[in-house]
Scaffold this motif. Structure first.
Motif, short mmCIF file in Angstrom:
data_model
loop_
_atom_site.label_atom_id
_atom_site.label_comp_id
_atom_site.label_asym_id
_atom_site.label_seq_id
_atom_site.Cartn_x
_atom_site.Cartn_y
_atom_site.Cartn_z
N PHE A 65 0.84 -1.20 0.00
CA PHE A 65 0.00 0.00 0.00
C PHE A 65 0.88 1.25 0.00
CE2 PHE A 65 -3.47 2.51 2.49
CZ PHE A 65 -3.89 3.12 1.33
N ARG B 39 2.35 1.85 -3.39
CA ARG B 39 1.33 2.37 -4.32
C ARG B 39 1.07 3.86 -4.06
NH1 ARG B 39 0.29 0.21 -8.73
NH2 ARG B 39 -1.85 0.89 -8.60
N GLN C 45 -6.76 0.21 1.01
CA GLN C 45 -6.17 0.38 -0.31
C GLN C 45 -7.25 0.38 -1.40
OE1 GLN C 45 -2.85 -2.15 -1.20
NE2 GLN C 45 -2.86 -1.62 -3.36
#
Length: 103
Positions: free
Chosen positions: A14, A17, A98
């Motif tokens: 996460f 990202r 997420q």
């Protein structure tokens, strides 16, 4: 000792990202979702360590710090979890955040 590898992997994924996301995505809510997750993970860790004390709220350090805040809070929580069910619940929280963040 409980294996928290799945949690640290989910947290790292996460965070990666978030770091790769464009500023516009962070502004549209991904950073806010990450901060909310970081606050939840930090509160859980604090309650595990000091159950009689009110958890301190993680401050908002800005959208570009959200990935680091998720990483720190997730790793702090991983250090104090006691069983696999708690690890699985924490992983679920990360994965759901997420998804909500859209990244």
């Amino acid at each position: 000792m409980v294996d928290t590898t799945s949690l640290t992997r989910a947290v790292d994924h996460f965070a990666d990202r978030l770091r790769a996301a464009p500023q516009s995505r962070l502004q549209r809510g991904a950073a806010a979702e990450a901060l909310a997750l970081a606050r939840e993970l930090a509160a859980r860790a604090q309650l595990r360590e000091e159950p009689s004390r009110e958890p301190r709220e993680m401050p908002d350090a800005g959208m570009f710090a959200a990935a680091d805040q998720v990483t720190v809070a997730g790793r702090d929580l991983a250090l104090v979890l006691r069983d696999q069910a708690e690890v699985e619940e924490a992983v679920r929280l990360v994965e759901e955040a997420q998804k909500r963040a859209g990244i």
